[in-house]
Scaffold this motif. Structure first.
Motif, PDB file in Angstrom:
ATOM      1  N   ARG A  53       0.785  -1.393   0.124  1.00 27.29           N
ATOM      2  CA  ARG A  53       0.050   0.053  -0.059  1.00 27.29           C
ATOM      3  C   ARG A  53       0.926   1.272  -0.025  1.00 27.29           C
ATOM      4  O   ARG A  53       0.442   2.159  -0.627  1.00 27.29           O
ATOM      5  CB  ARG A  53      -0.857  -0.081   1.050  1.00 27.29           C
ATOM      6  CG  ARG A  53      -2.143  -0.877   0.975  1.00 27.29           C
ATOM      7  CD  ARG A  53      -3.018  -0.974   2.042  1.00 27.29           C
ATOM      8  NE  ARG A  53      -2.474  -1.467   3.276  1.00 27.29           N
ATOM      9  CZ  ARG A  53      -2.482  -0.784   4.459  1.00 27.29           C
ATOM     10  NH1 ARG A  53      -3.364   0.009   4.693  1.00 27.29           N
ATOM     11  NH2 ARG A  53      -2.192  -1.509   5.399  1.00 27.29           N
TER      12      ARG A  53
ATOM     13  N   GLU B 261       0.982   4.099  -2.895  1.00 26.94           N
ATOM     14  CA  GLU B 261       0.523   5.564  -2.828  1.00 26.94           C
ATOM     15  C   GLU B 261       1.918   6.339  -3.344  1.00 26.94           C
ATOM     16  O   GLU B 261       1.857   7.238  -3.758  1.00 26.94           O
ATOM     17  CB  GLU B 261       0.640   5.978  -1.221  1.00 26.94           C
ATOM     18  CG  GLU B 261      -0.016   7.364  -0.901  1.00 26.94           C
ATOM     19  CD  GLU B 261       0.014   7.579   0.354  1.00 26.94           C
ATOM     20  OE1 GLU B 261      -0.573   6.844   1.201  1.00 26.94           O
ATOM     21  OE2 GLU B 261       0.487   8.748   0.832  1.00 26.94           O
ATOM     22  N   ASP B 262       2.918   6.043  -2.930  1.00 23.85           N
ATOM     23  CA  ASP B 262       4.106   7.051  -3.308  1.00 23.85           C
ATOM     24  C   ASP B 262       5.478   6.398  -3.322  1.00 23.85           C
ATOM     25  O   ASP B 262       6.143   6.169  -2.186  1.00 23.85           O
ATOM     26  CB  ASP B 262       4.228   8.098  -2.072  1.00 23.85           C
ATOM     27  CG  ASP B 262       5.143   9.205  -2.406  1.00 23.85           C
ATOM     28  OD1 ASP B 262       6.165   8.870  -3.360  1.00 23.85           O
ATOM     29  OD2 ASP B 262       5.236  10.173  -1.990  1.00 23.85           O
TER      30      ASP B 262
ATOM     31  N   LEU C 135       8.779   8.152  -1.946  1.00 26.12           N
ATOM     32  CA  LEU C 135       8.664   8.095  -0.612  1.00 26.12           C
ATOM     33  C   LEU C 135       9.104   6.932   0.110  1.00 26.12           C
ATOM     34  O   LEU C 135       9.992   6.782   1.017  1.00 26.12           O
ATOM     35  CB  LEU C 135       7.486   8.609  -0.171  1.00 26.12           C
ATOM     36  CG  LEU C 135       7.470   8.906   1.572  1.00 26.12           C
ATOM     37  CD1 LEU C 135       8.389  10.004   2.151  1.00 26.12           C
ATOM     38  CD2 LEU C 135       6.149   9.436   2.144  1.00 26.12           C
TER      39      LEU C 135
ATOM     40  N   PHE D  99      11.849   4.930   3.138  1.00 23.28           N
ATOM     41  CA  PHE D  99      11.760   3.918   4.580  1.00 23.28           C
ATOM     42  C   PHE D  99      12.446   2.964   4.238  1.00 23.28           C
ATOM     43  O   PHE D  99      12.283   1.569   5.142  1.00 23.28           O
ATOM     44  CB  PHE D  99      10.312   3.620   4.382  1.00 23.28           C
ATOM     45  CG  PHE D  99       9.170   4.754   4.884  1.00 23.28           C
ATOM     46  CD1 PHE D  99       9.285   6.198   4.392  1.00 23.28           C
ATOM     47  CD2 PHE D  99       8.466   4.680   5.981  1.00 23.28           C
ATOM     48  CE1 PHE D  99       8.407   6.946   4.815  1.00 23.28           C
ATOM     49  CE2 PHE D  99       7.758   5.607   6.615  1.00 23.28           C
ATOM     50  CZ  PHE D  99       7.575   6.803   6.143  1.00 23.28           C
TER      51      PHE D  99
ATOM     52  N   VAL E  99       5.370  11.466   4.850  1.00 26.00           N
ATOM     53  CA  VAL E  99       4.526  10.325   5.388  1.00 26.00           C
ATOM     54  C   VAL E  99       3.462   9.844   4.399  1.00 26.00           C
ATOM     55  O   VAL E  99       3.043  10.374   3.520  1.00 26.00           O
ATOM     56  CB  VAL E  99       3.719  10.674   6.798  1.00 26.00           C
ATOM     57  CG1 VAL E  99       5.068  11.295   7.714  1.00 26.00           C
ATOM     58  CG2 VAL E  99       2.805  11.675   6.464  1.00 26.00           C
ATOM     59  N   PHE E 100       3.121   8.385   4.731  1.00 27.47           N
ATOM     60  CA  PHE E 100       2.026   8.171   3.957  1.00 27.47           C
ATOM     61  C   PHE E 100       0.802   8.370   4.396  1.00 27.47           C
ATOM     62  O   PHE E 100       0.331   7.989   5.534  1.00 27.47           O
ATOM     63  CB  PHE E 100       2.093   6.333   3.829  1.00 27.47           C
ATOM     64  CG  PHE E 100       3.484   6.115   3.164  1.00 27.47           C
ATOM     65  CD1 PHE E 100       3.408   6.185   1.624  1.00 27.47           C
ATOM     66  CD2 PHE E 100       4.539   5.477   3.830  1.00 27.47           C
ATOM     67  CE1 PHE E 100       4.642   5.820   0.917  1.00 27.47           C
ATOM     68  CE2 PHE E 100       5.646   5.195   3.057  1.00 27.47           C
ATOM     69  CZ  PHE E 100       5.772   5.283   1.893  1.00 27.47           C
ATOM     70  N   SER E 101      -0.200   9.110   3.593  1.00 32.57           N
ATOM     71  CA  SER E 101      -1.439   9.584   4.112  1.00 32.57           C
ATOM     72  C   SER E 101      -2.436   8.506   4.328  1.00 32.57           C
ATOM     73  O   SER E 101      -3.439   8.576   5.010  1.00 32.57           O
ATOM     74  CB  SER E 101      -2.024  10.712   3.017  1.00 32.57           C
ATOM     75  OG  SER E 101      -1.340  10.665   1.673  1.00 32.57           O
ATOM     76  N   GLU E 102      -2.346   7.342   3.383  1.00 29.60           N
ATOM     77  CA  GLU E 102      -3.441   6.372   3.387  1.00 29.60           C
ATOM     78  C   GLU E 102      -3.090   5.189   4.337  1.00 29.60           C
ATOM     79  O   GLU E 102      -3.668   4.203   4.492  1.00 29.60           O
ATOM     80  CB  GLU E 102      -3.509   5.675   1.936  1.00 29.60           C
ATOM     81  CG  GLU E 102      -4.399   6.728   1.247  1.00 29.60           C
ATOM     82  CD  GLU E 102      -4.239   6.261  -0.290  1.00 29.60           C
ATOM     83  OE1 GLU E 102      -4.362   5.115  -0.588  1.00 29.60           O
ATOM     84  OE2 GLU E 102      -4.621   7.310  -0.919  1.00 29.60           O
ATOM     85  N   LEU E 103      -1.794   5.564   5.181  1.00 32.15           N
ATOM     86  CA  LEU E 103      -1.363   4.543   6.110  1.00 32.15           C
ATOM     87  C   LEU E 103      -1.701   5.324   7.576  1.00 32.15           C
ATOM     88  O   LEU E 103      -1.492   6.446   7.725  1.00 32.15           O
ATOM     89  CB  LEU E 103      -0.115   4.000   6.017  1.00 32.15           C
ATOM     90  CG  LEU E 103       0.080   2.711   5.100  1.00 32.15           C
ATOM     91  CD1 LEU E 103      -0.385   2.862   3.660  1.00 32.15           C
ATOM     92  CD2 LEU E 103       1.869   2.416   5.099  1.00 32.15           C
TER      93      LEU E 103
ATOM     94  N   ASN F  93       2.535   3.526   9.367  1.00 34.92           N
ATOM     95  CA  ASN F  93       3.867   4.287   8.902  1.00 34.92           C
ATOM     96  C   ASN F  93       5.065   3.969   9.731  1.00 34.92           C
ATOM     97  O   ASN F  93       6.161   3.681   9.183  1.00 34.92           O
ATOM     98  CB  ASN F  93       3.641   5.760   9.198  1.00 34.92           C
ATOM     99  CG  ASN F  93       2.764   6.553   7.799  1.00 34.92           C
ATOM    100  OD1 ASN F  93       3.650   6.765   6.867  1.00 34.92           O
ATOM    101  ND2 ASN F  93       1.572   6.693   7.742  1.00 34.92           N
TER     102      ASN F  93
END
Ligand SMILES: Nc1ncnc2c1ncn2[C@@H]1O[C@H](COP(=O)(O)OP(=O)(O)OP(=O)(O)O)[C@@H](O)[C@H]1O
Ligand SMILES: [Mg+2]
Lengths: 284, 248
Positions: free
Chosen positions: A168, A172-173, A176, A180, B93-97, B102
């Motif tokens: 997921r 999304e990105d 980014l 991580f 940061v991940f908005s959907e997590l 995160n």
């Protein structure tokens, strides 16, 4: 009309639809990629299975497994070629490239296997299970059960595991995600391979029910598209429900009206639905 | 002094436009180093290049060394796994997590040598709000909370060095000081930090040294104390505020 029998037929057709659509649900819903070669990959997987079954003494389960592995390798190959388009989630270019792949697969399959219809014969297709005045085959029961299990597993993995969270996050990105410590390219390859494996699995399960042709694939990709859109993009549960409902619709429409226009009728339903509820069954 | 991270002749081009020219810099152990410069000076391009990362397609030449090892050829996810933790400008940061998800994405590698390990509870102590918000999605966080989450994940990854691009952007003046004080407390525990920040005045209160970047070139470098009196800094960053301060 035997309503119970039509309902069972509908659930069988519907689980077949849902099974074929599962890979795409993950691909578009979770990873935001598209693969319009999906239908031709379905066709090719069916033909590989058929070819092995007719040319060797190998049984159905092993032939199916070989077909699935072959499609997984094809998935890796496609991903490696599409590298940068995938990282930038460039959907328009991906659509064109994968459509092109689909046509190439169709051409190659036509050259290799010809234009005549064939059938994948499995023992399970011949085993009838009868309850009063309704019946289904063991193959159909297998399609239904495997589809439910696959959907359950995919949902659990996506929502409840770290691997699912990684998928997921990359969806999304992807850029980014790299910060991580996630290797987004490899995650994309894995998702694409999963898509290829799931469509191959669907093909070896579902294709034995009907004759196969190298020209098939269009209907599969269209129905998949309808399921993913109506189910709500990224909504695994929604895809399963819509798949089943479409199956029931196909079955009853065929019995009550005519089987000749079911695809057209499915589109009419899609249009009506999208006009009434543009966001799908449920957006996440 | 041993440099944990250094750049040698780092040059970054976007197409025909050179955004960073032949930059040499180093961040020593336990140092807080700031990079200042006008909008478009190349600050983000520079820190991103150190992390091997970008949202665009820059062409980078020159070398980046982490603990003396040349990491110039490593992709960003490997630099991250190796302890070079970068919190970029903008979406980080991940908005959907959820906050929890995160943070759970981060995994500490096997090799702990030279890394600063922060336990979950230490990180929560630094940013208590994250704990309150742990089941919220990234999209439901305020700008400041997102910044905290991004820093928290960088700490949980066991950094050797932390790169922060505009950590105080969008924060209320009082919070800017708070965030920088947290950063300083990390530095005081030994973690080297490179920070880019528009609030030069605030940054100079906390940083040990400062590099001044103009049109992609380093035009000044010195201790925070000496840079406070540097003419260019006074004129471009402190002058206005100093005047305002006088008026009050
Ligand atoms: N992705 C990109 N593609 C092309 N050019 C870029 C890209 N990102 C930055 N640039 C250019 O590089 C130069 C430096 O930009 P950079 O973002 O590094 O500046 P900055 O110092 O971080 O500015 P700010 O204070 O506004 O964040 C600018 O001229 C900018 O237009
Ligand atoms: Mg910037």
């Amino acid at each position: 009309m035997n309503v119970a029998q039509q309902a069972i037929n509908g659930l069988v057709i519907g689980s077949g639809y849902a099974c074929v659509a599962l890979g795409w649900t993950i691909l578009l819903g979770a990873a935001r990629l598209v693969n319009f070669a999906h239908g031709q990959m379905y066709m090719l997987a069916a033909f590989i299975c058929w070819f092995i079954l007719t040319r060797s003494g190998i049984g159905y389960p092993l032939a199916a497994a070989i077909s699935i592995v072959a499609m997984a390798l094809l998935g890796v190959g496609m991903q490696l070629m599409m590298g940068r388009l995938v990282m930038t989630q460039n959907l328009t270019s991906l659509m064109i490239v994968t459509l092109g792949f689909g046509y190439i697969l169709q051409g190659v399959a036509g050259l290799l296997f010809g234009g005549a219809p064939h059938t994948i014969t499995t023992e399970l297709v011949q085993q009838k299970i009868q309850f009063g005045d309704v019946w289904f085959t063991s193959q159909e029961l297998l399609i239904f059960v495997v589809t439910l299990i696959l959907y359950g597993v995919v949902w659990l993995v996506l929502q409840r595991t770290r691997q699912g969270a990684i998928i997921r996050s990359v969806a999304e990105d992807p850029k980014l995600a790299q910060l991580f410590g996630i290797d987004s390219r490899s995650v994309y390859i894995a998702i694409f391979v999963l898509e290829a494996v799931l469509v191959a699995l669907a093909a070896v399960l579902v294709a034995p029910r009907t004759p196969i042709l190298t020209s098939m694939g269009f209907e599969e990709v269209i129905i998949t598209f309808v399921i993913v859109v109506l189910g709500g993009i990224g909504n695994v549960g929604g895809a399963l429900i819509v798949g089943m409902l479409l199956g029931l619709f196909t079955s009853f429409f065929g019995a009550l009206v005519t089987p000749a226009y079911t695809t057209a009728a499915i589109f009419a339903v899609l249009l009506a639905f999208l006009i009434a509820k543009p966001e799908g069954l449920r957006t996440r | 002094m041993t440099e944990i991270l250094s750049a040698r002749s780092l040059t970054v081009r976007y197409g025909g436009n050179t955004a960073v020219h032949d930059v040499d810099l180093g961040i020593g152990a336990g140092r807080m180093v700031a990079v200042a410069g006008a909008n478009g000076a190349g600050k983000s391009t520079l820190v991103n290049a150190l992390a091997g990362w970008s949202r665009g397609y820059p062409v980078v030449s020159g070398d980046v060394l982490l603990d003396g090892q040349n990491i110039s050829r490593l992709p960003p996810h490997q630099r991250s796994r190796g302890g070079l933790q970068h919190v970029p400008e903008g979406k980080n940061v991940f908005s959907e997590l959820t906050v929890e998800e995160n943070l759970a994405l981060v995994r500490l590698g096997e090799d702990h040598a030279g890394r600063f390990l922060f336990s979950r509870s230490e990180v929560i102590d630094l940013f208590p709000r994250l704990h309150e918000r742990r089941h919220h999605k990234g999209s439901a966080l305020s700008g400041g909370e997102r910044q905290m989450l991004a820093m928290a994940r960088a700490l949980l990854a066991g950094p050797r060095i932390l790169l922060l691009d505009e950590p105080s952007v969008g924060l209320a003046p009082r919070l800017i000081g708070e965030v920088l004080a947290v950063v300083r407390s990390l530095v005081d525990r030994g973690l080297p930090v490179l920070v880019v920040d528009q609030n030069v005045r605030a940054v100079l209160e906390f940083a040990d040294e400062l590099y001044l970047l103009e049109r992609g070139r380093i035009v000044g470098h010195g201790s925070a104390a000496s840079m406070k009196n540097d003419d260019r800094i006074l004129k471009a960053y402190l002058g206005d505020l100093a005047v305002k301060g006088d008026l009050q």
